[in-house]
Design a protein around this motif. Sequence first.
Motif, mmCIF file in Angstrom:
data_model
loop_
_atom_site.group_PDB
_atom_site.id
_atom_site.type_symbol
_atom_site.label_atom_id
_atom_site.label_comp_id
_atom_site.label_asym_id
_atom_site.label_seq_id
_atom_site.Cartn_x
_atom_site.Cartn_y
_atom_site.Cartn_z
ATOM 1 N N LEU A 123 3.891 -0.807 -19.102
ATOM 2 C CA LEU A 123 3.032 -1.640 -17.859
ATOM 3 C C LEU A 123 4.938 -2.707 -17.062
ATOM 4 O O LEU A 123 4.430 -2.932 -15.759
ATOM 5 N N GLU A 124 6.069 -3.124 -17.914
ATOM 6 C CA GLU A 124 6.991 -3.973 -17.969
ATOM 7 C C GLU A 124 7.554 -3.459 -16.723
ATOM 8 O O GLU A 124 8.922 -3.958 -16.628
ATOM 9 N N ALA A 125 7.964 -1.935 -17.015
ATOM 10 C CA ALA A 125 8.995 -1.235 -16.375
ATOM 11 C C ALA A 125 9.022 -1.785 -15.367
ATOM 12 O O ALA A 125 8.334 -2.073 -14.289
ATOM 13 N N PRO A 126 10.448 -2.367 -14.926
ATOM 14 C CA PRO A 126 10.517 -2.779 -13.393
ATOM 15 C C PRO A 126 10.912 -1.762 -12.259
ATOM 16 O O PRO A 126 10.011 -2.473 -10.794
ATOM 17 N N SER A 127 10.750 -1.380 -12.249
ATOM 18 C CA SER A 127 10.502 0.276 -11.266
ATOM 19 C C SER A 127 10.033 1.502 -11.349
ATOM 20 O O SER A 127 9.343 2.123 -13.237
ATOM 21 N N LEU A 128 9.707 2.404 -10.854
ATOM 22 C CA LEU A 128 8.728 3.735 -11.119
ATOM 23 C C LEU A 128 9.671 4.504 -12.084
ATOM 24 O O LEU A 128 9.344 5.046 -12.699
ATOM 25 N N SER A 129 11.059 4.298 -11.290
ATOM 26 C CA SER A 129 11.818 5.197 -12.411
ATOM 27 C C SER A 129 12.843 5.239 -13.458
ATOM 28 O O SER A 129 12.397 5.511 -14.439
ATOM 29 N N THR A 184 1.012 -1.760 0.238
ATOM 30 C CA THR A 184 -0.209 0.272 -0.094
ATOM 31 C C THR A 184 0.675 1.486 0.205
ATOM 32 O O THR A 184 0.346 2.346 -0.578
ATOM 33 N N THR A 185 2.173 0.710 0.211
ATOM 34 C CA THR A 185 2.891 2.450 0.192
ATOM 35 C C THR A 185 3.108 2.971 -1.476
ATOM 36 O O THR A 185 4.149 1.830 -1.963
ATOM 37 N N GLU A 186 3.481 3.656 -1.124
ATOM 38 C CA GLU A 186 3.625 4.157 -2.960
ATOM 39 C C GLU A 186 5.381 4.178 -3.663
ATOM 40 O O GLU A 186 6.445 4.436 -2.257
ATOM 41 N N GLU A 187 5.335 4.008 -4.763
ATOM 42 C CA GLU A 187 7.262 3.825 -4.705
ATOM 43 C C GLU A 187 7.348 5.353 -5.213
ATOM 44 O O GLU A 187 6.574 5.778 -5.365
ATOM 45 N N THR A 188 8.683 5.261 -4.988
ATOM 46 C CA THR A 188 9.544 6.844 -5.131
ATOM 47 C C THR A 188 10.450 6.391 -7.019
ATOM 48 O O THR A 188 10.744 5.627 -6.943
ATOM 49 N N ASP A 189 10.880 7.326 -6.876
ATOM 50 C CA ASP A 189 11.927 7.873 -7.823
ATOM 51 C C ASP A 189 12.153 8.911 -7.645
ATOM 52 O O ASP A 189 12.274 10.293 -7.205
ATOM 53 N N ALA A 190 13.552 8.826 -7.510
ATOM 54 C CA ALA A 190 14.927 9.624 -6.775
ATOM 55 C C ALA A 190 14.801 10.765 -7.562
ATOM 56 O O ALA A 190 15.539 11.579 -7.161
ATOM 57 N N GLY A 191 15.355 10.031 -8.486
ATOM 58 C CA GLY A 191 15.487 10.906 -9.236
ATOM 59 C C GLY A 191 14.347 11.828 -11.369
ATOM 60 O O GLY A 191 15.285 12.357 -11.757
ATOM 61 N N PHE A 192 13.825 11.924 -10.252
ATOM 62 C CA PHE A 192 12.413 13.137 -10.691
ATOM 63 C C PHE A 192 12.696 14.276 -10.638
ATOM 64 O O PHE A 192 12.531 14.706 -9.768
ATOM 65 N N ASP A 193 12.196 14.419 -11.969
ATOM 66 C CA ASP A 193 12.786 16.223 -11.624
ATOM 67 C C ASP A 193 11.682 16.642 -12.473
ATOM 68 O O ASP A 193 11.288 16.446 -13.506
ATOM 69 N N ARG A 194 11.136 16.921 -12.130
ATOM 70 C CA ARG A 194 9.084 17.730 -11.687
ATOM 71 C C ARG A 194 9.240 18.725 -12.807
ATOM 72 O O ARG A 194 8.150 18.505 -13.707
#
Length: 214
Positions: free
Chosen positions: A184-190, A124-134
């Motif tokens: 869909l198949e991307a292994p992570s949010l990043s 239930t914990t959302e995944e994070t993306d440390a490299g995300f430049d909004r």
Amino acid sequence: MISQKDLPETIPVFPLPGALMLPRARLPLHIFEPRYLAMIEDCMKTKTRLIGMVQPRETPGGEKRLHSIGCAGRLTGFSETEDGRYMITLTGTSRFRIREEVQGFSPYRRCTVDWAGFGRDISTTEETDAGFDRDAFLGLLGRYLAAMKLSTDWGNLREADTELLINSLSMLCPFTPEDKQALLEAPSLSTRRETLVTLIEFALRGGSGEEVIQ
């Protein structure tokens, strides 16, 4: 809340080109074909209320197949129209890998599936993306939406959690079914964000190596 041990071995699958389901995201669907009306009715009788969304594919020989990886959604919203159609909402639960299609009498398709390797999806914990430049991402997105003549609520985009933003755009942008499968198949949010950026940049180049849409 569904736990990993509650996930069933066999689920109904709904092969719908371009309809992408991702963990913790919501997918509204309009159901009107008799076989899928039956699927919804049967689904509501089960403990988990899961339906697997899978991209269909066609082999070089013209045979209709299913991609090996899909995502199951839990039926969390349901209403019926006066003429018997269903308006439903699926909430993404976990991706799966198809083992084999179940043979036997059923108006809709069913598959035995393997949930291994997708343990993070069920959290239930959302995944994070440390490299995300909004800011950079929204700048690129703005150019893409303008080029596609699409509008959006920029206030919500700027305030949305990273996972919700990336997954919602992955689901909503008008990419090809094969592109949706890659997301869909991307292994992570990043890696999903990187794939999404690549697809947007490719669209802005008009599908070529030269940038043609300004």
